[in-house]
Design a protein around this motif. Structure first.
Motif, PDB file in Angstrom:
ATOM      1  N   TYR A 262      -8.542   0.001 -15.489  1.00  0.00           N
ATOM      2  CA  TYR A 262      -8.034  -0.328 -14.151  1.00  0.00           C
ATOM      3  C   TYR A 262      -8.709   0.543 -13.106  1.00  0.00           C
ATOM      4  CZ  TYR A 262      -4.835   3.688 -14.866  1.00  0.00           C
ATOM      5  OH  TYR A 262      -4.305   4.927 -15.121  1.00  0.00           O
ATOM      6  N   ILE A 263      -8.639   0.064 -11.859  1.00  0.00           N
ATOM      7  CA  ILE A 263      -9.208   0.771 -10.714  1.00  0.00           C
ATOM      8  C   ILE A 263      -8.116   0.969  -9.675  1.00  0.00           C
ATOM      9  CG2 ILE A 263     -10.891   0.651  -8.824  1.00  0.00           C
ATOM     10  CD1 ILE A 263     -12.639  -1.068 -10.650  1.00  0.00           C
ATOM     11  N   ARG A 264      -8.007   2.179  -9.163  1.00  0.00           N
ATOM     12  CA  ARG A 264      -7.035   2.468  -8.106  1.00  0.00           C
ATOM     13  C   ARG A 264      -7.727   2.370  -6.746  1.00  0.00           C
ATOM     14  NH1 ARG A 264      -2.168   4.110  -9.727  1.00  0.00           N
ATOM     15  NH2 ARG A 264      -1.885   5.010 -11.814  1.00  0.00           N
ATOM     16  N   LEU A 265      -7.046   1.691  -5.815  1.00  0.00           N
ATOM     17  CA  LEU A 265      -7.584   1.492  -4.475  1.00  0.00           C
ATOM     18  C   LEU A 265      -6.927   2.442  -3.479  1.00  0.00           C
ATOM     19  CD1 LEU A 265      -7.655  -2.415  -4.285  1.00  0.00           C
ATOM     20  CD2 LEU A 265      -9.345  -0.852  -5.256  1.00  0.00           C
ATOM     21  N   PRO A 266      -7.608   2.748  -2.371  1.00  0.00           N
ATOM     22  CA  PRO A 266      -7.047   3.673  -1.376  1.00  0.00           C
ATOM     23  C   PRO A 266      -5.706   3.178  -0.831  1.00  0.00           C
ATOM     24  CG  PRO A 266      -9.376   3.254  -0.944  1.00  0.00           C
ATOM     25  CD  PRO A 266      -8.961   2.288  -2.004  1.00  0.00           C
ATOM     26  N   LYS A 267      -4.807   4.101  -0.588  1.00  0.00           N
ATOM     27  CA  LYS A 267      -3.499   3.756  -0.018  1.00  0.00           C
ATOM     28  C   LYS A 267      -3.687   3.097   1.344  1.00  0.00           C
ATOM     29  CE  LYS A 267       0.972   5.734   1.249  1.00  0.00           C
ATOM     30  NZ  LYS A 267       1.786   6.987   1.344  1.00  0.00           N
ATOM     31  N   GLY A 268      -2.941   2.049   1.573  1.00  0.00           N
ATOM     32  CA  GLY A 268      -3.037   1.328   2.841  1.00  0.00           C
ATOM     33  C   GLY A 268      -3.797   0.022   2.728  1.00  0.00           C
ATOM     34  N   ALA A 269      -4.579  -0.139   1.656  1.00  0.00           N
ATOM     35  CA  ALA A 269      -5.291  -1.394   1.416  1.00  0.00           C
ATOM     36  C   ALA A 269      -4.388  -2.299   0.588  1.00  0.00           C
ATOM     37  CB  ALA A 269      -6.605  -1.138   0.693  1.00  0.00           C
ATOM     38  N   VAL A 270      -3.685  -3.210   1.263  1.00  0.00           N
ATOM     39  CA  VAL A 270      -2.748  -4.102   0.577  1.00  0.00           C
ATOM     40  C   VAL A 270      -2.975  -5.535   1.045  1.00  0.00           C
ATOM     41  CG1 VAL A 270      -0.994  -2.317   0.262  1.00  0.00           C
ATOM     42  CG2 VAL A 270      -0.951  -3.734   2.319  1.00  0.00           C
ATOM     43  N   VAL A 271      -2.511  -6.474   0.246  1.00  0.00           N
ATOM     44  CA  VAL A 271      -2.678  -7.890   0.558  1.00  0.00           C
ATOM     45  C   VAL A 271      -1.706  -8.297   1.660  1.00  0.00           C
ATOM     46  CG1 VAL A 271      -2.482 -10.239  -0.348  1.00  0.00           C
ATOM     47  CG2 VAL A 271      -3.480  -8.444  -1.755  1.00  0.00           C
ATOM     48  N   SER A 272      -2.218  -8.958   2.683  1.00  0.00           N
ATOM     49  CA  SER A 272      -1.376  -9.430   3.783  1.00  0.00           C
ATOM     50  C   SER A 272      -0.488 -10.579   3.297  1.00  0.00           C
ATOM     51  CB  SER A 272      -2.247  -9.912   4.950  1.00  0.00           C
ATOM     52  OG  SER A 272      -3.053  -8.862   5.432  1.00  0.00           O
TER      53      SER A 272
ATOM     54  N   ALA B 190       0.397 -12.918 -11.232  1.00  0.00           N
ATOM     55  CA  ALA B 190       1.042 -12.695 -12.520  1.00  0.00           C
ATOM     56  C   ALA B 190       2.417 -12.075 -12.281  1.00  0.00           C
ATOM     57  CB  ALA B 190       0.177 -11.760 -13.374  1.00  0.00           C
ATOM     58  N   PRO B 191       3.339 -12.174 -13.236  1.00  0.00           N
ATOM     59  CA  PRO B 191       4.664 -11.575 -13.063  1.00  0.00           C
ATOM     60  C   PRO B 191       4.580 -10.088 -12.718  1.00  0.00           C
ATOM     61  CG  PRO B 191       4.639 -13.004 -14.990  1.00  0.00           C
ATOM     62  CD  PRO B 191       3.224 -12.907 -14.515  1.00  0.00           C
ATOM     63  N   GLY B 192       5.243  -9.692 -11.633  1.00  0.00           N
ATOM     64  CA  GLY B 192       5.258  -8.293 -11.220  1.00  0.00           C
ATOM     65  C   GLY B 192       4.053  -7.859 -10.412  1.00  0.00           C
ATOM     66  N   ALA B 193       3.047  -8.724 -10.273  1.00  0.00           N
ATOM     67  CA  ALA B 193       1.824  -8.358  -9.552  1.00  0.00           C
ATOM     68  C   ALA B 193       1.961  -8.672  -8.065  1.00  0.00           C
ATOM     69  CB  ALA B 193       0.620  -9.093 -10.130  1.00  0.00           C
ATOM     70  N   ALA B 194       1.288  -7.859  -7.240  1.00  0.00           N
ATOM     71  CA  ALA B 194       1.241  -8.137  -5.814  1.00  0.00           C
ATOM     72  C   ALA B 194       0.305  -9.300  -5.533  1.00  0.00           C
ATOM     73  CB  ALA B 194       0.776  -6.892  -5.047  1.00  0.00           C
ATOM     74  N   ALA B 195      -0.723  -9.457  -6.366  1.00  0.00           N
ATOM     75  CA  ALA B 195      -1.698 -10.542  -6.219  1.00  0.00           C
ATOM     76  C   ALA B 195      -2.546 -10.612  -7.479  1.00  0.00           C
ATOM     77  CB  ALA B 195      -2.583 -10.308  -4.995  1.00  0.00           C
ATOM     78  N   THR B 196      -3.168 -11.765  -7.685  1.00  0.00           N
ATOM     79  CA  THR B 196      -4.005 -11.992  -8.866  1.00  0.00           C
ATOM     80  C   THR B 196      -5.200 -12.855  -8.476  1.00  0.00           C
ATOM     81  OG1 THR B 196      -2.119 -11.863 -10.393  1.00  0.00           O
ATOM     82  CG2 THR B 196      -4.077 -13.027 -11.186  1.00  0.00           C
TER      83      THR B 196
ATOM     84  N   ARG C  12      -7.280 -13.361  14.369  1.00  0.00           N
ATOM     85  CA  ARG C  12      -7.970 -13.479  13.087  1.00  0.00           C
ATOM     86  C   ARG C  12      -7.296 -12.561  12.075  1.00  0.00           C
ATOM     87  NH1 ARG C  12     -11.761 -17.334  11.328  1.00  0.00           N
ATOM     88  NH2 ARG C  12     -13.252 -16.403   9.898  1.00  0.00           N
ATOM     89  N   LEU C  13      -6.884 -13.132  10.926  1.00  0.00           N
ATOM     90  CA  LEU C  13      -6.220 -12.359   9.880  1.00  0.00           C
ATOM     91  C   LEU C  13      -7.133 -12.263   8.663  1.00  0.00           C
ATOM     92  CD1 LEU C  13      -2.665 -13.987  10.058  1.00  0.00           C
ATOM     93  CD2 LEU C  13      -3.420 -11.874  11.164  1.00  0.00           C
ATOM     94  N   PHE C  14      -7.084 -11.128   7.988  1.00  0.00           N
ATOM     95  CA  PHE C  14      -7.889 -10.906   6.788  1.00  0.00           C
ATOM     96  C   PHE C  14      -6.966 -10.629   5.617  1.00  0.00           C
ATOM     97  CE2 PHE C  14     -11.142  -8.346   4.333  1.00  0.00           C
ATOM     98  CZ  PHE C  14     -11.993  -9.409   4.106  1.00  0.00           C
ATOM     99  N   TRP C  15      -7.421 -10.962   4.411  1.00  0.00           N
ATOM    100  CA  TRP C  15      -6.539 -10.893   3.243  1.00  0.00           C
ATOM    101  C   TRP C  15      -6.067  -9.483   2.913  1.00  0.00           C
ATOM    102  CZ3 TRP C  15      -8.814 -10.844  -2.308  1.00  0.00           C
ATOM    103  CH2 TRP C  15      -9.996 -10.112  -2.349  1.00  0.00           C
ATOM    104  N   PHE C  16      -6.924  -8.464   3.149  1.00  0.00           N
ATOM    105  CA  PHE C  16      -6.526  -7.081   2.876  1.00  0.00           C
ATOM    106  C   PHE C  16      -6.411  -6.301   4.184  1.00  0.00           C
ATOM    107  CE2 PHE C  16      -7.078  -7.313  -1.664  1.00  0.00           C
ATOM    108  CZ  PHE C  16      -6.449  -6.181  -2.161  1.00  0.00           C
ATOM    109  N   THR C  17      -5.399  -5.461   4.267  1.00  0.00           N
ATOM    110  CA  THR C  17      -5.286  -4.573   5.415  1.00  0.00           C
ATOM    111  C   THR C  17      -6.295  -3.433   5.281  1.00  0.00           C
ATOM    112  OG1 THR C  17      -3.559  -3.274   4.316  1.00  0.00           O
ATOM    113  CG2 THR C  17      -2.843  -5.092   5.723  1.00  0.00           C
TER     114      THR C  17
END
Length: 304
Positions: free
Chosen positions: A64-74, A161-167, A262-267
């Motif tokens: 797995y890869i951890r992403l910087p805090k604040g980068a989340v799916v809109s 997927a179940p429990g996932a923020a996005a897939t 304009r909206l983007f998928w990741f913040t």
């Protein structure tokens, strides 16, 4: 497909897997480019893996890869009409392409402007919009295949997927122009669809939130090692319209003002005091010590 899976399983059972004698080396990198207004940006991801003695790398059972805090799916992108059923798309292409090559046929099918669909009635329209990236992979499938297997990658936004923020789904398309694929029907006709998911898992140090869990294990019965990955992710965009009335006459609006956002998928993740965004990768092996690697890149100059 059942025959292909059975063939893979049989070959795996009769082939003795070579034991890795050296250490497994893993490297990965991120690059953020093409930063545009409205929060849009392109992400380049690259990774390399090899065994120092030239043997077969120890299999991964967790990655797995951890992403910087604040980068989340809109939240605007978490709608079923934006989710591509990649397996259904692959099956359709396999039936319709005839003797043509898979990748060119898929690209032609999805050619056009990726317009956000209003519903999920059209598989092609949905998947055209949901294609978030493309790339290349080099697969080490020894001892089944002595030569590395190159393949194209296509990634599609899909139902979480179940429990996932996005897939997202990853479609692997073996490169039919190279001999190892062209001359091996089993490899040539295998187009795996596997999923990767983002989970919210904040770390105590405050550096990371999302954990991107990548697929591991055999593909159609064959244990593989991913020697190289090169991916370009452009993501998803939406244009939100807000209409306000600027002038009324006799109870009717005669002059309107339309504001487009304009909206983007990741913040966009905020830049830490260090001026660096950090990414962390975990590699868990079946028969070798686990490894954690961390890299940092300069904070991009995001545009509002």
């Amino acid at each position: 497909m059942k025959k292909i899976v059975a063939a893979f399983a049989m070959l795996t059972s009769v082939c003795a897997v070579a034991v890795a004698q050296g250490a497994v080396v893993q490297d990965f990198s991120f690059q953020i480019k093409d930063v545009k207004s409205g929060g849009r940006f392109t992400v380049l991801f690259n990774s390399h893996s090899y065994e120092t003695s030239g043997g077969i790398p120890a299999p991964l059972n967790e990655n797995y890869i951890r992403l910087p805090k604040g980068a989340v799916v809109s939240k605007q992108f978490k709608k079923k009409q934006y989710y591509c059923e990649a397996k259904k798309l692959v099956d359709q292409v396999r039936m319709d392409k005839g003797n043509g090559r898979f990748t060119p046929y898929m690209n032609n099918l999805l050619k056009g402007k990726p317009t956000p669909p209003k519903n999920a009635k059209s598989l092609v329209k949905t998947c055209r919009y949901a294609r978030i990236g493309t790339g290349r992979v080099l697969v080490d499938a020894r001892p089944y295949a002595a030569d590395p297997i190159p393949a194209d990658l296509m990634m599609f936004w899909t139902k979480p997927a179940p429990g996932a923020a996005a897939t997202f789904s990853i479609v692997g398309i073996p490169d039919e122009t190279v001999p190892i694929v062209r001359d091996n029907p089993t490899i040539r006709e295998t187009t795996p669809v596997i999923n990767a998911s983002f989970y919210s898992d904040p770390t105590p140090d405050g550096l990371y939130d999302y954990k991107l869990v990548l697929p591991t294990g055999p593909i159609n019965g064959i244990q593989i090692s991913v020697a190289e990955v090169h991916v370009t992710t452009t993501g998803l965009s939406l244009t939100k319209k807000k209409v306000t009335c600027k002038k009324r006459r006799h109870g009717k609006c005669v002059k309107k003002k339309v504001k487009k956002t304009r909206l983007f998928w990741f913040t966009q993740p905020p830049c830490p005091a260090s001026g660096q965004l950090s990414f962390q990768a975990f590699y868990g092996y079946e028969s070798a010590p686990d490894e954690t690697k961390t890299i940092s890149i300069p904070c991009p100059k995001f545009k509002p």
